[in-house]
Motif scaffolding. Structure first.
Motif, PDB file in Angstrom:
ATOM      1  N   LEU A 147       0.804  -1.222   0.000  1.00  0.00           N
ATOM      2  CA  LEU A 147       0.000   0.000   0.000  1.00  0.00           C
ATOM      3  C   LEU A 147       0.842   1.280   0.000  1.00  0.00           C
ATOM      4  O   LEU A 147       0.586   2.185  -0.812  1.00  0.00           O
ATOM      5  CB  LEU A 147      -0.975  -0.018   1.176  1.00  0.00           C
ATOM      6  CG  LEU A 147      -1.938   1.159   1.264  1.00  0.00           C
ATOM      7  CD1 LEU A 147      -2.786   1.264  -0.001  1.00  0.00           C
ATOM      8  CD2 LEU A 147      -2.834   1.031   2.495  1.00  0.00           C
ATOM      9  N   PRO A 148       1.855   1.419   0.883  1.00  0.00           N
ATOM     10  CA  PRO A 148       2.671   2.647   0.828  1.00  0.00           C
ATOM     11  C   PRO A 148       3.361   2.844  -0.521  1.00  0.00           C
ATOM     12  O   PRO A 148       3.483   3.980  -0.999  1.00  0.00           O
ATOM     13  CB  PRO A 148       3.695   2.439   1.951  1.00  0.00           C
ATOM     14  CG  PRO A 148       3.053   1.467   2.886  1.00  0.00           C
ATOM     15  CD  PRO A 148       2.254   0.555   2.008  1.00  0.00           C
ATOM     16  N   LEU A 149       3.813   1.744  -1.131  1.00  0.00           N
ATOM     17  CA  LEU A 149       4.440   1.845  -2.449  1.00  0.00           C
ATOM     18  C   LEU A 149       3.436   2.353  -3.479  1.00  0.00           C
ATOM     19  O   LEU A 149       3.764   3.216  -4.319  1.00  0.00           O
ATOM     20  CB  LEU A 149       4.985   0.483  -2.868  1.00  0.00           C
ATOM     21  CG  LEU A 149       5.599   0.405  -4.272  1.00  0.00           C
ATOM     22  CD1 LEU A 149       6.790   1.350  -4.398  1.00  0.00           C
ATOM     23  CD2 LEU A 149       6.002  -1.034  -4.592  1.00  0.00           C
ATOM     24  N   PHE A 150       2.221   1.849  -3.405  1.00  0.00           N
ATOM     25  CA  PHE A 150       1.186   2.289  -4.340  1.00  0.00           C
ATOM     26  C   PHE A 150       0.872   3.770  -4.163  1.00  0.00           C
ATOM     27  O   PHE A 150       0.751   4.514  -5.147  1.00  0.00           O
ATOM     28  CB  PHE A 150      -0.084   1.457  -4.148  1.00  0.00           C
ATOM     29  CG  PHE A 150      -1.265   1.965  -4.921  1.00  0.00           C
ATOM     30  CD1 PHE A 150      -1.340   1.787  -6.293  1.00  0.00           C
ATOM     31  CD2 PHE A 150      -2.295   2.650  -4.281  1.00  0.00           C
ATOM     32  CE1 PHE A 150      -2.423   2.268  -7.022  1.00  0.00           C
ATOM     33  CE2 PHE A 150      -3.376   3.139  -4.998  1.00  0.00           C
ATOM     34  CZ  PHE A 150      -3.441   2.951  -6.369  1.00  0.00           C
ATOM     35  N   VAL A 151       0.744   4.207  -2.925  1.00  0.00           N
ATOM     36  CA  VAL A 151       0.454   5.622  -2.662  1.00  0.00           C
ATOM     37  C   VAL A 151       1.590   6.500  -3.186  1.00  0.00           C
ATOM     38  O   VAL A 151       1.351   7.547  -3.812  1.00  0.00           O
ATOM     39  CB  VAL A 151       0.221   5.857  -1.156  1.00  0.00           C
ATOM     40  CG1 VAL A 151       0.076   7.349  -0.863  1.00  0.00           C
ATOM     41  CG2 VAL A 151      -1.026   5.110  -0.685  1.00  0.00           C
ATOM     42  N   ALA A 152       2.834   6.077  -2.949  1.00  0.00           N
ATOM     43  CA  ALA A 152       3.981   6.854  -3.417  1.00  0.00           C
ATOM     44  C   ALA A 152       3.998   6.951  -4.944  1.00  0.00           C
ATOM     45  O   ALA A 152       4.262   8.025  -5.506  1.00  0.00           O
ATOM     46  CB  ALA A 152       5.269   6.217  -2.906  1.00  0.00           C
ATOM     47  N   LEU A 153       3.713   5.855  -5.626  1.00  0.00           N
ATOM     48  CA  LEU A 153       3.694   5.870  -7.093  1.00  0.00           C
ATOM     49  C   LEU A 153       2.534   6.716  -7.615  1.00  0.00           C
ATOM     50  O   LEU A 153       2.669   7.400  -8.648  1.00  0.00           O
ATOM     51  CB  LEU A 153       3.589   4.441  -7.622  1.00  0.00           C
ATOM     52  CG  LEU A 153       4.859   3.594  -7.511  1.00  0.00           C
ATOM     53  CD1 LEU A 153       4.582   2.139  -7.865  1.00  0.00           C
ATOM     54  CD2 LEU A 153       5.965   4.148  -8.410  1.00  0.00           C
ATOM     55  N   SER A 154       1.394   6.683  -6.915  1.00  0.00           N
ATOM     56  CA  SER A 154       0.248   7.509  -7.323  1.00  0.00           C
ATOM     57  C   SER A 154       0.602   8.988  -7.235  1.00  0.00           C
ATOM     58  O   SER A 154       0.288   9.774  -8.149  1.00  0.00           O
ATOM     59  CB  SER A 154      -0.970   7.201  -6.445  1.00  0.00           C
ATOM     60  OG  SER A 154      -1.380   5.859  -6.584  1.00  0.00           O
ATOM     61  N   LEU A 155       1.244   9.374  -6.148  1.00  0.00           N
ATOM     62  CA  LEU A 155       1.638  10.781  -5.984  1.00  0.00           C
ATOM     63  C   LEU A 155       2.724  11.161  -6.988  1.00  0.00           C
ATOM     64  O   LEU A 155       2.725  12.284  -7.524  1.00  0.00           O
ATOM     65  CB  LEU A 155       2.112  11.018  -4.551  1.00  0.00           C
ATOM     66  CG  LEU A 155       1.047  10.824  -3.461  1.00  0.00           C
ATOM     67  CD1 LEU A 155       1.655  11.030  -2.078  1.00  0.00           C
ATOM     68  CD2 LEU A 155      -0.128  11.774  -3.662  1.00  0.00           C
ATOM     69  N   ALA A 156       3.646  10.241  -7.260  1.00  0.00           N
ATOM     70  CA  ALA A 156       4.698  10.511  -8.247  1.00  0.00           C
ATOM     71  C   ALA A 156       4.095  10.684  -9.641  1.00  0.00           C
ATOM     72  O   ALA A 156       4.497  11.587 -10.400  1.00  0.00           O
ATOM     73  CB  ALA A 156       5.721   9.380  -8.247  1.00  0.00           C
ATOM     74  N   PHE A 157       3.149   9.827  -9.980  1.00  0.00           N
ATOM     75  CA  PHE A 157       2.476   9.938 -11.280  1.00  0.00           C
ATOM     76  C   PHE A 157       1.768  11.283 -11.399  1.00  0.00           C
ATOM     77  O   PHE A 157       1.861  11.968 -12.427  1.00  0.00           O
ATOM     78  CB  PHE A 157       1.472   8.797 -11.434  1.00  0.00           C
ATOM     79  CG  PHE A 157       0.748   8.780 -12.758  1.00  0.00           C
ATOM     80  CD1 PHE A 157       1.240   8.047 -13.823  1.00  0.00           C
ATOM     81  CD2 PHE A 157      -0.429   9.503 -12.935  1.00  0.00           C
ATOM     82  CE1 PHE A 157       0.579   8.033 -15.046  1.00  0.00           C
ATOM     83  CE2 PHE A 157      -1.096   9.499 -14.154  1.00  0.00           C
ATOM     84  CZ  PHE A 157      -0.584   8.763 -15.209  1.00  0.00           C
TER      85      PHE A 157
END
Length: 343
Positions: free
Chosen positions: A100-110
């Motif tokens: 989940l934290p990885l997904f949130v980080a990638l969402s914000l990066a995108f």
């Protein structure tokens, strides 16, 4: 005449309404991520590029709000820390604490790369985001599917239905959010969104028919459990009939013949209907299924409080979502990305 008295125990629900909110929002976030990753490879002047601002808005809002619901459902900060201090790779929930934290980080990066106009990096991150979104869909579906004590959960059809209804919710949220973006409803090309909704609804129908067919052949215990609940409990009979009627009404709305431009009223109704369908499906999966007795003759008695663990908590989550939408849309008005990517 003999009188038989049935005593139905009252049990505390293991999954509180916070879980419904989390799975609703994370389903939207993950499917919005898949949609955003696909749109990122569209031409700058295409409908796919025009749809991206609304999808990015939904993605960033849902990916921030979903973990808040999860943390609230965990209740104790120690439980959150326990996932990292004592990892258990064989547990879907433990894996989710890392995914989940990885997904949130990638969402914000995108989101940041889309706003900063970095198309090359954006597409690279889009691929990583798509893989991360698939891992989220696998983990959220897997942690329910492994519960063998609940035949309605222990089926491979459940993760599929969670993903498909999540995409319906995403498309509904996109239509709703687009109304407040600088380009208005033009930010969500309606024929493209409607076409996607039709494909998703068709996939849901095929999944339901496959589930029923395998159940009739004795290969899907969850279907037998659903039939048993329909025959034994009036509440479940009404719920299942209502679900079928509601599903048919949604299909009629999605596949309604449209001549000329689609009116704002129809678009609003379609958006709300898809969001409600995604949310109600999760409510039935979590809250209603927990009332089904593992042992005994009657449904378990479970009430919903008006406080933070119940109605107030659900209202609070929707309030958070509304606040985030206001912040993001205001930011897009004040600091828009380059027109070539945003239009």
């Amino acid at each position: 005449m003999n009188i038989i008295e049935l005593l139905t125990p009252a049990y505390e629900a293991a999954w509180l309404p916070w879980a419904v909110q989390y799975f609703f929002l994370i389903g939207i976030a993950a499917t919005a991520a898949l949609l955003a990753a696909w749109l990122a490879f569209g031409n700058a002047d295409s409908d796919r590029a025009r749809l991206l601002p609304a999808v990015v808005t939904v993605l960033v809002v849902a990916s921030i709000a979903a973990p808040v619901s999860l943390l609230a459902d965990l209740h104790q900060p120690g439980r959150f820390w326990h996932f990292y201090a004592h990892p258990t790779p064989w547990s879907w929930m433990s894996l989710g604490a890392f995914l989940l934290p990885l997904f949130v980080a990638l969402s914000l990066a995108f989101t940041a790369l889309w706003w900063l106009r970095r198309p090359g990096l954006l597409r690279l991150v889009a691929l990583l985001l798509a893989l991360s979104a698939l891992s989220i869909l696998a983990y959220t579906g897997g942690e329910l599917m492994v519960v063998r004590a609940r035949p309605l959960w222990a089926t491979a059809f459940l993760p599929v239905n969670l993903a498909l209804t999540g995409m319906l919710g995403t498309l509904g949220a996109v239509l709703l959010v687009a109304r407040w973006l600088p380009a208005g409803l033009d930010a969500a090309p309606l024929p493209l969104v409607r076409s996607l909704a039709q494909w998703v609804s068709l996939a849901l129908v095929v999944t339901a028919l496959a589930w029923a067919l395998l159940g009739a052949l004795g290969q899907s215990p969850s279907f037998g459990e659903a039939v048993g609940l329909f025959n034994e409990f009036g509440a479940w009979k009404l719920a299942l009939i209502g679900s079928v009627v509601g599903g048919l009404a949604l299909l009629a709305l999605i596949w309604r013949p449209v001549r000329g431009a689609m009116g704002a009223g129809y678009v609003l109704l379609l958006a709300i209907a898809m969001l409600v369908a995604a949310w109600v499906f999760r409510w039935i999966v979590f809250m209603a299924v927990q009332m089904v007795p593992k042992f005994g003759a009657g449904l378990y008695l479970q009430g919903i409080s008006w406080g933070g663990d119940g109605v107030l908590g659900m209202v609070g989550v929707f309030g958070l979502v509304a606040a985030l939408i206001a912040v993001v849309t205001y930011a897009l008005y004040r600091f828009p990305p380059r027109p070539a990517l945003a239009a």
